[in-house]
Design a protein around this motif. Structure first.
Motif, PDB file in Angstrom:
ATOM      1  N   ASP A   9      68.778  57.590  76.113  1.00  0.00           N
ATOM      2  CA  ASP A   9      68.649  57.855  74.676  1.00  0.00           C
ATOM      3  C   ASP A   9      67.993  56.662  73.977  1.00  0.00           C
ATOM      4  N   TYR A  10      68.472  55.466  74.291  1.00  0.00           N
ATOM      5  CA  TYR A  10      67.905  54.262  73.692  1.00  0.00           C
ATOM      6  C   TYR A  10      66.424  54.115  74.049  1.00  0.00           C
ATOM      7  N   ARG A  11      66.061  54.405  75.297  1.00  0.00           N
ATOM      8  CA  ARG A  11      64.665  54.308  75.727  1.00  0.00           C
ATOM      9  C   ARG A  11      63.797  55.295  74.962  1.00  0.00           C
ATOM     10  N   ARG A  12      64.295  56.523  74.798  1.00  0.00           N
ATOM     11  CA  ARG A  12      63.531  57.543  74.084  1.00  0.00           C
ATOM     12  C   ARG A  12      63.342  57.169  72.621  1.00  0.00           C
ATOM     13  N   ILE A  13      64.361  56.593  71.994  1.00  0.00           N
ATOM     14  CA  ILE A  13      64.237  56.147  70.604  1.00  0.00           C
ATOM     15  C   ILE A  13      63.196  55.040  70.500  1.00  0.00           C
ATOM     16  N   ARG A  14      63.282  54.064  71.396  1.00  0.00           N
ATOM     17  CA  ARG A  14      62.327  52.951  71.380  1.00  0.00           C
ATOM     18  C   ARG A  14      60.898  53.460  71.599  1.00  0.00           C
ATOM     19  N   ASP A  15      60.728  54.394  72.539  1.00  0.00           N
ATOM     20  CA  ASP A  15      59.404  54.973  72.786  1.00  0.00           C
ATOM     21  C   ASP A  15      58.880  55.683  71.541  1.00  0.00           C
ATOM     22  N   PHE A  16      59.749  56.416  70.854  1.00  0.00           N
ATOM     23  CA  PHE A  16      59.344  57.094  69.632  1.00  0.00           C
ATOM     24  C   PHE A  16      58.917  56.091  68.566  1.00  0.00           C
ATOM     25  N   LEU A  17      59.708  55.031  68.403  1.00  0.00           N
ATOM     26  CA  LEU A  17      59.384  54.041  67.380  1.00  0.00           C
ATOM     27  C   LEU A  17      58.082  53.315  67.682  1.00  0.00           C
ATOM     28  N   ILE A  41      66.912  47.505  64.539  1.00  0.00           N
ATOM     29  CA  ILE A  41      66.913  48.521  65.599  1.00  0.00           C
ATOM     30  C   ILE A  41      66.808  47.843  66.964  1.00  0.00           C
ATOM     31  N   ASP A  42      66.010  46.788  67.070  1.00  0.00           N
ATOM     32  CA  ASP A  42      65.934  46.046  68.334  1.00  0.00           C
ATOM     33  C   ASP A  42      67.291  45.489  68.725  1.00  0.00           C
ATOM     34  N   VAL A  43      68.039  44.959  67.745  1.00  0.00           N
ATOM     35  CA  VAL A  43      69.389  44.447  68.032  1.00  0.00           C
ATOM     36  C   VAL A  43      70.274  45.579  68.535  1.00  0.00           C
ATOM     37  N   GLY A  48      73.460  45.066  70.814  1.00  0.00           N
ATOM     38  CA  GLY A  48      74.073  43.976  70.069  1.00  0.00           C
ATOM     39  C   GLY A  48      74.821  44.467  68.845  1.00  0.00           C
ATOM     40  N   SER A  49      74.657  45.756  68.503  1.00  0.00           N
ATOM     41  CA  SER A  49      75.390  46.333  67.381  1.00  0.00           C
ATOM     42  C   SER A  49      75.485  47.847  67.567  1.00  0.00           C
ATOM     43  N   SER A  50      76.419  48.432  66.837  1.00  0.00           N
ATOM     44  CA  SER A  50      76.568  49.888  66.876  1.00  0.00           C
ATOM     45  C   SER A  50      75.575  50.524  65.914  1.00  0.00           C
ATOM     46  N   ALA A  52      76.326  52.401  63.391  1.00  0.00           N
ATOM     47  CA  ALA A  52      76.859  52.216  62.036  1.00  0.00           C
ATOM     48  C   ALA A  52      76.600  50.799  61.526  1.00  0.00           C
ATOM     49  N   ASP A  53      76.820  49.809  62.395  1.00  0.00           N
ATOM     50  CA  ASP A  53      76.568  48.421  61.995  1.00  0.00           C
ATOM     51  C   ASP A  53      75.084  48.192  61.738  1.00  0.00           C
ATOM     52  N   CYS A  54      74.235  48.814  62.531  1.00  0.00           N
ATOM     53  CA  CYS A  54      72.791  48.708  62.336  1.00  0.00           C
ATOM     54  C   CYS A  54      72.413  49.260  60.964  1.00  0.00           C
ATOM     55  N   ALA A  55      72.912  50.424  60.633  1.00  0.00           N
ATOM     56  CA  ALA A  55      72.603  51.043  59.340  1.00  0.00           C
ATOM     57  C   ALA A  55      73.100  50.183  58.187  1.00  0.00           C
ATOM     58  N   LYS A  56      74.304  49.639  58.308  1.00  0.00           N
ATOM     59  CA  LYS A  56      74.845  48.767  57.255  1.00  0.00           C
ATOM     60  C   LYS A  56      73.999  47.516  57.089  1.00  0.00           C
ATOM     61  N   MET A  57      73.572  46.915  58.195  1.00  0.00           N
ATOM     62  CA  MET A  57      72.769  45.705  58.129  1.00  0.00           C
ATOM     63  C   MET A  57      71.411  45.990  57.504  1.00  0.00           C
TER      64      MET A  57
END
Length: 70
Positions: A9-17, A41-43, A48-50, A52-57
């Protein structure tokens, strides 16, 4: 409902971005905000973060950026 993301899932998101599809979405976004989003998003993708934490940051950092760049 909790959702667990796999490495695939993470790989597919990164590829999309990294794809052309994402480029059009950020063409209208100031570079400073785009940089913030991609950094956080890289973190998250580096686990390095969830999500939810990514969205908050992102929300926090973009709010500060907007206040400083009116």
């Amino acid at each position: 409902m909790a959702v667990t993301m796999t490495d695939e899932d993470y790989r597919r998101i990164r590829d999309f971005l990294d794809s052309e599809a994402w480029t059009h979405a950020v063409d209208y976004t100031p570079d400073g905000i785009t940089d913030i989003i991609l950094e956080e998003i890289d973190v998250m993708l580096g686990k390095g973060s969830s999500e939810a934490d990514c969205a908050k940051m992102i929300q926090s950092r973009v709010s500060i950026w907007l206040a400083e760049n009116k």
